[in-house]
Design an enzyme around this catalytic site. Structure first.
Site, PDB file in Angstrom:
ATOM      1  N   ARG A 141       1.222 -12.081  11.530  1.00 59.10           N
ATOM      2  CA  ARG A 141       2.502 -12.715  11.183  1.00 59.10           C
ATOM      3  C   ARG A 141       2.455 -13.322   9.787  1.00 59.10           C
ATOM      4  O   ARG A 141       3.482 -13.588   9.177  1.00 59.10           O
ATOM      5  CB  ARG A 141       2.797 -13.885  12.140  1.00 59.10           C
ATOM      6  CG  ARG A 141       3.284 -13.481  13.497  1.00 59.10           C
ATOM      7  CD  ARG A 141       3.618 -14.747  14.274  1.00 59.10           C
ATOM      8  NE  ARG A 141       3.916 -14.470  15.656  1.00 59.10           N
ATOM      9  CZ  ARG A 141       5.124 -14.116  16.107  1.00 59.10           C
ATOM     10  NH1 ARG A 141       6.130 -13.994  15.284  1.00 59.10           N
ATOM     11  NH2 ARG A 141       5.301 -13.889  17.388  1.00 59.10           N
ATOM     12  N   ASP A 186      -3.773  -1.951  11.778  1.00 60.29           N
ATOM     13  CA  ASP A 186      -3.777  -2.765  10.553  1.00 60.29           C
ATOM     14  C   ASP A 186      -4.388  -4.155  10.756  1.00 60.29           C
ATOM     15  O   ASP A 186      -4.194  -5.034   9.910  1.00 60.29           O
ATOM     16  CB  ASP A 186      -2.335  -2.914  10.018  1.00 60.29           C
ATOM     17  CG  ASP A 186      -1.953  -1.768   9.088  1.00 60.29           C
ATOM     18  OD1 ASP A 186      -2.852  -1.003   8.695  1.00 60.29           O
ATOM     19  OD2 ASP A 186      -0.758  -1.641   8.763  1.00 60.29           O
ATOM     20  N   HIS A 216      -9.796  -1.606   4.515  1.00 55.87           N
ATOM     21  CA  HIS A 216      -9.254  -2.432   5.586  1.00 55.87           C
ATOM     22  C   HIS A 216      -9.408  -1.755   6.948  1.00 55.87           C
ATOM     23  O   HIS A 216      -9.467  -2.422   7.969  1.00 55.87           O
ATOM     24  CB  HIS A 216      -7.794  -2.810   5.303  1.00 55.87           C
ATOM     25  CG  HIS A 216      -6.826  -1.692   5.470  1.00 55.87           C
ATOM     26  ND1 HIS A 216      -6.421  -0.892   4.435  1.00 55.87           N
ATOM     27  CD2 HIS A 216      -6.207  -1.224   6.573  1.00 55.87           C
ATOM     28  CE1 HIS A 216      -5.581   0.016   4.900  1.00 55.87           C
ATOM     29  NE2 HIS A 216      -5.435  -0.160   6.189  1.00 55.87           N
ATOM     30  N   TYR A 249       6.516   2.388   8.350  1.00 57.73           N
ATOM     31  CA  TYR A 249       6.644   1.609   7.108  1.00 57.73           C
ATOM     32  C   TYR A 249       7.662   2.185   6.126  1.00 57.73           C
ATOM     33  O   TYR A 249       8.252   1.441   5.353  1.00 57.73           O
ATOM     34  CB  TYR A 249       5.292   1.252   6.480  1.00 57.73           C
ATOM     35  CG  TYR A 249       4.523   2.277   5.680  1.00 57.73           C
ATOM     36  CD1 TYR A 249       3.294   2.739   6.123  1.00 57.73           C
ATOM     37  CD2 TYR A 249       4.968   2.714   4.433  1.00 57.73           C
ATOM     38  CE1 TYR A 249       2.545   3.624   5.378  1.00 57.73           C
ATOM     39  CE2 TYR A 249       4.230   3.611   3.679  1.00 57.73           C
ATOM     40  CZ  TYR A 249       3.018   4.077   4.156  1.00 57.73           C
ATOM     41  OH  TYR A 249       2.293   4.956   3.410  1.00 57.73           O
ATOM     42  N   LYS A 290      12.690  25.156  10.569  1.00 52.83           N
ATOM     43  CA  LYS A 290      14.008  24.712  10.081  1.00 52.83           C
ATOM     44  C   LYS A 290      14.024  23.207   9.783  1.00 52.83           C
ATOM     45  O   LYS A 290      14.958  22.698   9.190  1.00 52.83           O
ATOM     46  CB  LYS A 290      15.114  25.087  11.065  1.00 52.83           C
ATOM     47  CG  LYS A 290      15.145  24.273  12.344  1.00 52.83           C
ATOM     48  CD  LYS A 290      16.180  24.827  13.291  1.00 52.83           C
ATOM     49  CE  LYS A 290      16.236  24.087  14.599  1.00 52.83           C
ATOM     50  NZ  LYS A 290      16.899  22.815  14.572  1.00 52.83           N
ATOM     51  N   ARG A 336       8.542   8.639   0.206  1.00 55.40           N
ATOM     52  CA  ARG A 336       7.247   8.093  -0.194  1.00 55.40           C
ATOM     53  C   ARG A 336       7.206   7.937  -1.724  1.00 55.40           C
ATOM     54  O   ARG A 336       6.824   6.895  -2.254  1.00 55.40           O
ATOM     55  CB  ARG A 336       6.144   9.036   0.274  1.00 55.40           C
ATOM     56  CG  ARG A 336       4.767   8.567  -0.059  1.00 55.40           C
ATOM     57  CD  ARG A 336       3.760   9.367   0.747  1.00 55.40           C
ATOM     58  NE  ARG A 336       2.440   8.805   0.581  1.00 55.40           N
ATOM     59  CZ  ARG A 336       1.494   9.379  -0.150  1.00 55.40           C
ATOM     60  NH1 ARG A 336       1.725  10.514  -0.770  1.00 55.40           N
ATOM     61  NH2 ARG A 336       0.306   8.810  -0.241  1.00 55.40           N
ATOM     62  N   GLN A 366       4.696   0.391  -6.861  1.00 57.02           N
ATOM     63  CA  GLN A 366       4.089   0.393  -8.197  1.00 57.02           C
ATOM     64  C   GLN A 366       5.019  -0.272  -9.226  1.00 57.02           C
ATOM     65  O   GLN A 366       4.864  -0.051 -10.422  1.00 57.02           O
ATOM     66  CB  GLN A 366       3.793   1.836  -8.653  1.00 57.02           C
ATOM     67  CG  GLN A 366       3.047   2.691  -7.663  1.00 57.02           C
ATOM     68  CD  GLN A 366       1.658   2.175  -7.371  1.00 57.02           C
ATOM     69  OE1 GLN A 366       1.056   1.495  -8.211  1.00 57.02           O
ATOM     70  NE2 GLN A 366       1.140   2.470  -6.194  1.00 57.02           N
ATOM     71  N   HIS A 367       5.979  -1.026  -8.738  1.00 59.82           N
ATOM     72  CA  HIS A 367       6.914  -1.709  -9.647  1.00 59.82           C
ATOM     73  C   HIS A 367       6.125  -2.535 -10.654  1.00 59.82           C
ATOM     74  O   HIS A 367       5.160  -3.215 -10.308  1.00 59.82           O
ATOM     75  CB  HIS A 367       7.829  -2.610  -8.810  1.00 59.82           C
ATOM     76  CG  HIS A 367       8.919  -3.278  -9.585  1.00 59.82           C
ATOM     77  ND1 HIS A 367       8.676  -4.282 -10.480  1.00 59.82           N
ATOM     78  CD2 HIS A 367      10.269  -3.077  -9.583  1.00 59.82           C
ATOM     79  CE1 HIS A 367       9.825  -4.682 -11.005  1.00 59.82           C
ATOM     80  NE2 HIS A 367      10.802  -3.963 -10.474  1.00 59.82           N
TER      81      HIS A 367
HETATM   82 ZN   LIG Z   1       0.166   0.451   8.803  1.00 59.55          ZN
END
Ligand SMILES: [Zn+2]
Length: 491
Positions: free
Chosen positions: A103, A165, A189, A266, A310, A322, A331-332
């Site tokens: 969280r 994760d 990770h 995601y 199809k 993506r 990547q901003h």
């Molecule tokens: Zn994930």
């Protein structure tokens, strides 16, 4: 909610459990029964079939058994997937400190400091992945009974989705891609997710008993779950499931083509919170997915999760989503600058952050990854811990984070001579150039063709790829540049 059929439990297991809980007086009655079906287990059953006379005794026994063997799923409401019904074992895993920790880890790390909507955390993403993993495996089971997908397989795939994760550190990828590599080389990770999963199973009372109650075979299934989270290097090393069920490994973390439910969640969730359009429809993918034996001539002759020809346009949309999420958010430019600043602050604070781990041993920001008890306490909260600190040894780190919250970011711009981005800190000294080691390597590699390539950034196609954006970023720490306002508009 109507009770679901959660199978049966052996009388011996229930007897052992009741003894542990101090209810030995009635334990032996269960020992004589080979199995107890959960659908039968109620007050009436205990009175008539087990001969337990007192209503309060019957209630005590039912309360105790349903603690490790709840009879109904729970519903979670989610902005992306709507009402998600989750198996009681998944709910038990969610309600542990190791899972609740998620969280407090932002899904997009510093992305939230640029995109105000991107405040979502690993917690909801993980629940979403657990849910979608279940949807895909259940759809395959329904469409193709011959695959012999059983309840154990479904539960394991859902648990792997839920726990994939667990090992993320503060600010997600900032921690494992930028901070930890400066301290030690080989850590991902996924390694920590597996270790944290082991720690979660070991340290939560009754969890293993609950897994057994719902029919899991602990030796095989825990191995299977961990292999789905972090696949072994070679296919031959898979131990959790036999070769004919290898397609199950393609649901949560697909090493073959990268199309998995982790991305489905995601892409949808990040797009939603960033306010970026997502054309890929994972619901449609799940509807059209089938397990096929891939032709030996063209493939490896094994069963894989496939999709109809199809549907290719939907898959193009997946990769386009993506690409655009990377280009516009992950990547901003300003996100990368802030991530760089936070990493710098973490490196300065590292030894001065002390976290209590197992056996009372103390760990630092970077060494906490070696002790899951300490790592459970390490979340994005460390940012505020540094920011609000008063200790002198955290002063430098604190100053950097203060600049982040005051929006006095290092500045970025195009270095026309080298076609690389530069970052600079307005408040510091005379102009000087500090090359990061990755930038130096990249520049050396490209030095010969640099002049040719760098006539204009737009012509410099190889450098436009996202990996070069990061690797090629060099750090310029210079004094205030007159009239510089290159970052305005990027928040
Ligand atoms: Zn994930």
């Amino acid at each position: 909610m109507a009770s679901e059929d959660y199978g049966e439990m052996s009388g011996e297991d229930i007897c052992e459990y009741l003894r542990e809980k101090g209810l030995e007086k009635w334990a032996d009655a269960f020992n004589e029964k080979p199995v107890i079906k959960q659908l039968e287990l109620d007050d009436d059953f205990l009175a008539k079939k087990m001969g337990i006379d007192q209503p309060e005794d019957r209630q005590k026994i039912l309360d105790s058994i349903f603690k490790i063997w709840p009879a109904a799923p729970k519903v979670f409401n989610d902005p992306i997937h709507g009402h998600m019904e989750l198996h009681p074992l998944l709910v038990k895993i969610i309600d542990t400190p190791q899972f609740q920790r998620l969280r407090y880890i932002k899904q997009l790390g510093a992305g939230y400091l640029v995109y105000p909507g991107a405040s979502h955390n690993r917690f909801e993403h993980s629940i979403g992945v657990g849910y979608l993993a279940g949807e895909l495996v259940k759809a395959l089971k329904e469409k193709q009974p011959k695959l012999d997908i059983n309840k154990r397989d479904i539960l394991c795939v859902q648990i792997a989705g839920l726990c994939h994760d667990l090992g993320h550190g503060p600010f997600s990828h900032l921690f494992d891609a930028m901070f930890i590599p400066k301290k030690m080389k080989t850590w991902k990770h996924e390694d920590a997710s597996v270790e944290m999963f082991d720690h979660l199973v070991r340290s939560n009372e009754d969890l293993q008993r609950m897994m057994k109650a719902y029919g899991l075979n602990l030796t095989e299934d825990l191995e299977f779950i961990k292999e789905m989270i972090k696949p072994p290097e070679a296919k031959k090393k898979y131990k959790g499931r036999p070769e004919e069920k290898f397609f199950l490994y393609e649901i949560v973390n697909n090493k073959r083509n990268g199309i998995d439910v982790d991305k489905f969640d995601y892409f949808a969730r990040d797009s939603y919170h960033l306010g970026i359009k997502n054309n890929f429809d994972h619901g449609r993918f799940i509807k059209f997915a089938r397990v096929c034996e891939v032709d030996e001539q063209k493939g490896d002759g094994q069963k894989h999760i496939c999709t109809r020809d199809k549907e290719v346009n939907n898959l193009y949309d997946l990769f386009h989503t993506r690409y655009s999420l990377h280009r516009r958010a992950y990547q901003h430019n300003v996100v990368k600058i802030i991530e760089h600043m936070i990493t710098e602050a973490f490196l300065m604070a590292d030894e001065h952050i002390q976290i209590k781990g197992s056996g009372g041993e103390m760990f630092t920001l970077s060494t906490a990854i070696t002790d899951m008890e300490a790592y459970t306490k390490l979340t994005d909260c460390v940012f505020d811990q540094i920011l609000n600190s008063t200790e002198d040894n955290l002063r430098e780190a604190r100053e950097i984070l203060t600049k982040v919250v005051d929006r006095k970011h290092y500045r970025a711009g195009l270095c026309s001579f080298a076609c690389y981005y530069g970052l600079w800190d307005e408040g510091k000294g005379p102009p000087s150039i500090v090359w990061t080691s990755t930038a130096r390597k990249t520049i050396t590699k490209h030095s010969k063709s640099r002049e040719k390539r760098c006539r204009g950034f737009s012509q410099c196609t190889s450098l436009r790829r996202s990996s070069w954006f990061t690797a090629g970023r060099l750090i310029l720490k210079v004094g205030e540049l007159p009239g510089n306002n290159w970052n305005s508009g990027s928040k």
